[in-house]
Design a protein around this motif. Structure first.
Motif, PDB file in Angstrom:
ATOM      1  N   SER A 202       0.827  -1.207   0.000  1.00  0.00           N
ATOM      2  CA  SER A 202       0.000   0.000   0.000  1.00  0.00           C
ATOM      3  C   SER A 202       0.860   1.255   0.000  1.00  0.00           C
ATOM      4  O   SER A 202       0.554   2.238  -0.691  1.00  0.00           O
ATOM      5  CB  SER A 202      -0.936   0.007   1.216  1.00  0.00           C
ATOM      6  OG  SER A 202      -1.868  -1.056   1.136  1.00  0.00           O
ATOM      7  N   ARG A 203       1.957   1.228   0.753  1.00  0.00           N
ATOM      8  CA  ARG A 203       2.845   2.394   0.768  1.00  0.00           C
ATOM      9  C   ARG A 203       3.500   2.615  -0.591  1.00  0.00           C
ATOM     10  O   ARG A 203       3.620   3.753  -1.062  1.00  0.00           O
ATOM     11  CB  ARG A 203       3.902   2.224   1.868  1.00  0.00           C
ATOM     12  CG  ARG A 203       3.345   2.383   3.278  1.00  0.00           C
ATOM     13  CD  ARG A 203       4.457   2.510   4.300  1.00  0.00           C
ATOM     14  NE  ARG A 203       5.203   1.284   4.449  1.00  0.00           N
ATOM     15  CZ  ARG A 203       4.925   0.339   5.347  1.00  0.00           C
ATOM     16  NH1 ARG A 203       3.888   0.493   6.188  1.00  0.00           N
ATOM     17  NH2 ARG A 203       5.670  -0.752   5.442  1.00  0.00           N
TER      18      ARG A 203
ATOM     19  N   GLN B 244       2.218   1.723  -3.398  1.00  0.00           N
ATOM     20  CA  GLN B 244       1.154   2.149  -4.306  1.00  0.00           C
ATOM     21  C   GLN B 244       0.798   3.625  -4.098  1.00  0.00           C
ATOM     22  O   GLN B 244       0.579   4.356  -5.065  1.00  0.00           O
ATOM     23  CB  GLN B 244      -0.085   1.269  -4.124  1.00  0.00           C
ATOM     24  CG  GLN B 244      -1.205   1.571  -5.101  1.00  0.00           C
ATOM     25  CD  GLN B 244      -2.184   0.426  -5.222  1.00  0.00           C
ATOM     26  OE1 GLN B 244      -2.256  -0.250  -6.241  1.00  0.00           O
ATOM     27  NE2 GLN B 244      -2.951   0.194  -4.166  1.00  0.00           N
ATOM     28  N   LYS B 245       0.753   4.065  -2.850  1.00  0.00           N
ATOM     29  CA  LYS B 245       0.444   5.470  -2.566  1.00  0.00           C
ATOM     30  C   LYS B 245       1.502   6.411  -3.150  1.00  0.00           C
ATOM     31  O   LYS B 245       1.207   7.549  -3.506  1.00  0.00           O
ATOM     32  CB  LYS B 245       0.330   5.675  -1.055  1.00  0.00           C
ATOM     33  CG  LYS B 245      -0.950   5.117  -0.451  1.00  0.00           C
ATOM     34  CD  LYS B 245      -0.992   5.321   1.054  1.00  0.00           C
ATOM     35  CE  LYS B 245      -2.279   4.741   1.647  1.00  0.00           C
ATOM     36  NZ  LYS B 245      -2.316   4.880   3.120  1.00  0.00           N
ATOM     37  N   ARG B 246       2.716   5.925  -3.249  1.00  0.00           N
ATOM     38  CA  ARG B 246       3.801   6.728  -3.839  1.00  0.00           C
ATOM     39  C   ARG B 246       3.843   6.588  -5.355  1.00  0.00           C
ATOM     40  O   ARG B 246       4.758   7.079  -6.003  1.00  0.00           O
ATOM     41  CB  ARG B 246       5.133   6.313  -3.222  1.00  0.00           C
ATOM     42  CG  ARG B 246       5.226   6.682  -1.734  1.00  0.00           C
ATOM     43  CD  ARG B 246       6.323   5.929  -1.027  1.00  0.00           C
ATOM     44  NE  ARG B 246       7.623   6.105  -1.676  1.00  0.00           N
ATOM     45  CZ  ARG B 246       8.677   5.330  -1.452  1.00  0.00           C
ATOM     46  NH1 ARG B 246       8.566   4.299  -0.614  1.00  0.00           N
ATOM     47  NH2 ARG B 246       9.812   5.565  -2.061  1.00  0.00           N
ATOM     48  N   LYS B 247       2.849   5.868  -5.914  1.00  0.00           N
ATOM     49  CA  LYS B 247       2.700   5.688  -7.367  1.00  0.00           C
ATOM     50  C   LYS B 247       3.895   4.970  -7.994  1.00  0.00           C
ATOM     51  O   LYS B 247       4.269   5.241  -9.140  1.00  0.00           O
ATOM     52  CB  LYS B 247       2.449   7.030  -8.066  1.00  0.00           C
ATOM     53  CG  LYS B 247       1.219   7.765  -7.562  1.00  0.00           C
ATOM     54  CD  LYS B 247       0.911   8.997  -8.384  1.00  0.00           C
ATOM     55  CE  LYS B 247      -0.246   9.801  -7.807  1.00  0.00           C
ATOM     56  NZ  LYS B 247      -1.462   9.006  -7.581  1.00  0.00           N
TER      57      LYS B 247
ATOM     58  N   ARG C 254       1.061  -0.371  -9.144  1.00  0.00           N
ATOM     59  CA  ARG C 254      -0.392  -0.490  -9.045  1.00  0.00           C
ATOM     60  C   ARG C 254      -0.685  -1.940  -8.733  1.00  0.00           C
ATOM     61  O   ARG C 254      -0.166  -2.846  -9.384  1.00  0.00           O
ATOM     62  CB  ARG C 254      -1.078  -0.066 -10.340  1.00  0.00           C
ATOM     63  CG  ARG C 254      -2.611  -0.143 -10.261  1.00  0.00           C
ATOM     64  CD  ARG C 254      -3.242   0.269 -11.581  1.00  0.00           C
ATOM     65  NE  ARG C 254      -2.886   1.634 -11.924  1.00  0.00           N
ATOM     66  CZ  ARG C 254      -2.506   2.014 -13.135  1.00  0.00           C
ATOM     67  NH1 ARG C 254      -2.382   1.125 -14.109  1.00  0.00           N
ATOM     68  NH2 ARG C 254      -2.216   3.276 -13.375  1.00  0.00           N
TER      69      ARG C 254
END
Length: 234
Positions: free
Chosen positions: A189-190, A192-195, A198
């Motif tokens: 999740s971390r 993914q949040k930083r792009k 995905r």
């Protein structure tokens, strides 16, 4: 995304006449996801040289828990113990990314080793690289944070899949990295949040390779450096 090589990189490193002879004795196969290619202490029927696919090597703890120790793609082979004269696997090997590979019966492969000093020298170098990478993984599992370890693993998978997209579940990653599933969920999740990636229902897409490399532990670069230095040495 890196292009898929025409053949396995180990085979490609052979002198042209020996490479052609070896390829003529190989059988092209398509490996399926989850296919078991080797089990601990069981004789090896074939050696495998992935070209598109890649293989997960794992060891068991307490008879059941799997812990990932290495990925093998087009840079390597399954069956390196034969170089030591042992027709046994000490690890469990299963297909993680389906695709093409070359295989050869172990008896034929051993004959090729006897015939070719170039093969023996090359695979002795590869064995040294594997030993170094296994030691690096042991240190990584002990000292590095999970998010950095996960980033390293995803980069390794991307390099072997030759694709920005591949499928792997949180449950599998938790077993391979030796942590609880909730830890993988938080680390992914971390990222993914930083792009950087995905992630949806096991489907992973690498969005930012450079960012993921910056997030990975130093072991990723050390592994690649060792392979390049040893395998390209004269």
């Amino acid at each position: 995304m890196q292009p898929v090589p025409a053949i396995n990189r180990l085979i490609a490193a052979l002198p042209a006449p020996e490479q052609q002879r070896f390829l003529a004795r190989c059988e092209p196969v398509t490996l399926s996801f989850g296919e078991v290619l080797a089990t601990p202490d069981a004789p090896l029927l074939y050696v495998y040289f992935p070209t598109e696919s890649f293989i997960s090597l794992t060891t068991t703890l307490n008879g059941s828990t799997l812990l990932g120790v290495m990925l093998v793609g087009d840079e390597g082979m399954l069956g390196i113990s034969l170089v030591l004269g042992l027709n046994l696997s000490c690890l469990h090997a299963s297909v993680l990314a389906p695709g093409q590979a070359l295989r050869m019966e172990t008896a034929q492969f051993c004959r090729e080793l006897e015939l070719s000093a170039a093969w023996r020298r090359l695979l002795q170098r590869y064995l040294y690289v594997m030993m170094g990478q296994l030691a690096q993984t042991a240190a990584c599992n002990r000292f590095h944070l999970l998010e950095a370890r996960l980033a390293r693993w995803l980069l390794m998978a991307q390099d072997r899949a030759h694709s920005d997209c591949f499928h792997v579940t949180h449950e599998f990653l938790a077993r391979i990295l030796g942590v609880r599933r909730v830890g993988i969920t938080k680390a992914a999740s971390r990222l993914q949040k930083r792009k950087l990636i995905r992630y949806h229902r096991g489907d992973i897409r690498i969005l930012d390779r450079n960012g993921l490399e910056a997030s990975a532990c130093s072991c990723f670069g050390s592994d690649n450096s060792l392979y390049s230095r040893i395998m390209q040495a004269s």
